[in-house]
Design a protein around this motif. Structure first.
Motif, PDB file in Angstrom:
ATOM      1  N   PRO A   1      12.862  36.736  39.505  1.00 10.99           N
ATOM      2  CA  PRO A   1      12.085  36.440  40.718  1.00 10.99           C
ATOM      3  C   PRO A   1      11.977  37.615  41.691  1.00 10.99           C
ATOM      4  O   PRO A   1      11.100  37.627  42.556  1.00 10.99           O
ATOM      5  N   ASP A   2      12.861  38.620  41.552  1.00 14.95           N
ATOM      6  CA  ASP A   2      12.910  39.716  42.526  1.00 14.95           C
ATOM      7  C   ASP A   2      12.112  40.953  42.112  1.00 14.95           C
ATOM      8  O   ASP A   2      12.129  41.961  42.813  1.00 14.95           O
ATOM      9  N   ARG A   3      11.441  40.878  40.960  1.00 14.33           N
ATOM     10  CA  ARG A   3      10.674  42.044  40.498  1.00 14.33           C
ATOM     11  C   ARG A   3       9.171  41.760  40.549  1.00 14.33           C
ATOM     12  O   ARG A   3       8.737  40.620  40.422  1.00 14.33           O
ATOM     13  N   GLN A   4       8.387  42.846  40.717  1.00  9.05           N
ATOM     14  CA  GLN A   4       6.938  42.708  40.642  1.00  9.05           C
ATOM     15  C   GLN A   4       6.533  42.242  39.246  1.00  9.05           C
ATOM     16  O   GLN A   4       7.165  42.604  38.252  1.00  9.05           O
ATOM     17  N   LEU A   5       5.466  41.444  39.196  1.00 11.60           N
ATOM     18  CA  LEU A   5       4.972  40.929  37.914  1.00 11.60           C
ATOM     19  C   LEU A   5       3.519  41.355  37.704  1.00 11.60           C
ATOM     20  O   LEU A   5       2.672  41.149  38.577  1.00 11.60           O
ATOM     21  N   VAL A   6       3.265  41.960  36.545  1.00 17.18           N
ATOM     22  CA  VAL A   6       1.897  42.298  36.139  1.00 17.18           C
ATOM     23  C   VAL A   6       1.446  41.246  35.131  1.00 17.18           C
ATOM     24  O   VAL A   6       2.090  41.068  34.088  1.00 17.18           O
ATOM     25  N   ALA A   7       0.374  40.536  35.450  1.00 15.84           N
ATOM     26  CA  ALA A   7      -0.181  39.538  34.529  1.00 15.84           C
ATOM     27  C   ALA A   7      -1.409  40.138  33.846  1.00 15.84           C
ATOM     28  O   ALA A   7      -2.302  40.673  34.516  1.00 15.84           O
ATOM     29  N   VAL A   8      -1.430  40.064  32.528  1.00 11.86           N
ATOM     30  CA  VAL A   8      -2.523  40.644  31.734  1.00 11.86           C
ATOM     31  C   VAL A   8      -3.172  39.513  30.951  1.00 11.86           C
ATOM     32  O   VAL A   8      -2.519  38.872  30.126  1.00 11.86           O
TER      33      VAL A   8
ATOM     34  N   ALA B   1       9.192  51.375  34.736  1.00  2.00           N
ATOM     35  CA  ALA B   1       9.019  51.554  36.189  1.00  2.00           C
ATOM     36  C   ALA B   1       9.623  50.399  36.991  1.00  2.00           C
ATOM     37  O   ALA B   1       9.648  50.444  38.216  1.00  2.00           O
ATOM     38  N   GLY B   2      10.071  49.345  36.275  1.00  2.00           N
ATOM     39  CA  GLY B   2      10.783  48.270  36.975  1.00  2.00           C
ATOM     40  C   GLY B   2      10.030  46.967  37.135  1.00  2.00           C
ATOM     41  O   GLY B   2      10.572  45.994  37.670  1.00  2.00           O
ATOM     42  N   ALA B   3       8.766  46.908  36.701  1.00  2.00           N
ATOM     43  CA  ALA B   3       7.995  45.673  36.836  1.00  2.00           C
ATOM     44  C   ALA B   3       8.161  44.805  35.587  1.00  2.00           C
ATOM     45  O   ALA B   3       8.500  45.293  34.510  1.00  2.00           O
TER      46      ALA B   3
END
Length: 368
Positions: A186-193, A217-219
């Motif tokens: 929950p604490d990391r950025q999320l990239v949805a593809v 990069a951490g996401a």
């Protein structure tokens, strides 16, 4: 009230059609709604799953490259016109609504010949062939973009926006909680593809090049491959899935809870279909749009350009996706201010309650 809704072929036609039907039902619980779609297409499953009756026509699209194949297409069209007339005799609708796609052509043409009022819903910034052919005799044409008098009689046009799935605009789950519910950190950025229900070859190939960089990069990444590319992408990502685990990387053929994805994601990578564009505008989700070049009149590029020109999205052309996607995703993840500006610009373009406005217009026509 008896309403016939016709069209389909892709989610981009089916979701707006179902949104309109649901808006009618919210207002008129006893309304009688019948869908007419194309046999063998997606609507024949999705519409009954949503609780509505559907009749399929044996209609097919013209093959523009192999013209000799069109004899069977013409035969199917003739059969569809006959069946459309029979449907009208039996159902006797007060109004017919066309959302674009194969089936709406013969169905609404038959309705116009019988003097039954028709309303067209055009999702794209570049009008589809079927709607252009039906426009002259339509009582109303509901659109999502300005400047549509290039295609339609100006006096028939109402700007309503595109109806989107109700659960997407009504979801209020907090972003961190939405990530948790989807199984991500929950604490990391999320990239949805997302590449649509079937998938997008270009986006999937570009993701193979970009995936390690984004994760390093951490996401986190939610990669919807589409069912056509599921096994291939799963095999590619197998080692990464072992390394990072499901709280950082998920590779799936289909996403059921797109409402949670719009709340959870920091960034969306997607094709530029009309429904997706409207969902981006209504939720303000920053996006990288890769328009499909394999659609009629290149309309996805025009859809994406409408946002990109106002700073409401980043557009990458299909041919540049492999070389540019990773860099653009990293640039946006690293610049919160830029994402905020894109989000605000997208929200400023939103046209909410499109389904309600379309039903308003329908009622005006029926009660006239």
């Amino acid at each position: 009230m008896k309403v016939l809704i016709s069209g389909g072929g892709t989610g981009g036609h089916i979701f707006p059609a179902l949104s309109i039907a649901n808006a009618i039902k919210r207002r008129h619980a006893d309304a009688d709604i019948l869908f007419v779609g194309a046999l063998g297409r997606m609507e024949m499953e999705r519409v009954p799953a949503a609780g509505y009756e559907i009749i399929g026509l044996p209609v097919a699209g013209f093959d523009r490259k192999r013209l000799w194949r069109n004899f069977s297409v013409l035969l199917k069209l003739w059969r569809s016109m006959r069946l459309a007339r029979k449907v009208l005799r039996n159902f006797r609708p007060d109004i017919c609504v066309g959302v674009g796609g194969y089936a709406s052509g013969p169905m609404l043409k038959a309705a116009q010949k019988k003097g039954i009022p028709t309303l067209l819903q055009e999702q794209n910034s570049y009008a589809g062939v079927t709607n252009k052919l039906l426009a002259k005799k339509a009582k109303a044409i509901c659109v999502a973009y300005e400047g549509m008098e290039r295609f339609f009689p100006a006096e028939s046009i109402t700007i309503t926006g595109n109806p989107v799935r109700h659960e997407i605009v009504s979801c209020t789950t907090e972003p961190a909680e939405a990530r948790r519910q989807l199984g991500f950190d929950p604490d990391r950025q999320l990239v949805a593809v997302v590449g649509g229900s079937l998938g997008a070859r270009t986006i999937n190939d570009a993701m193979k090049l970009a995936l390690s960089d984004i994760l390093e990069a951490g996401a986190s990444v939610l990669w919807q491959t589409g069912k056509l590319y599921d096994k291939e992408c799963q095999a590619f990502a197998a080692d990464l899935l072992k390394k990072w685990g499901p709280e950082r990387l998920q590779v799936v053929p289909f996403i059921a809870r797109m409402d949670l994805v719009y709340r959870a994601a920091s960034l969306l990578v997607s094709r530029a279909g009309a429904s997706t564009i409207s969902e981006i505008q209504l939720t303000g989700l920053p996006s990288v749009l890769v328009p499909s070049p394999n659609v009629a009149e290149d309309h996805q590029r025009k859809n994406a350009q409408a946002l990109a020109s106002k700073g409401a999205a980043v557009m990458i052309l299909d041919k540049d996706c492999a070389t540019e996607l990773s860099g653009e995703v990293m640039r946006l993840l690293n610049d919160g201010d830029l994402r905020s500006r894109i989000s605000a610009a997208a929200l400023a373009m939103a046209l909410p309650d499109a389904d309600e406005h379309i039903v308003d217009r329908m009622e005006q026509i029926i009660n006239h």
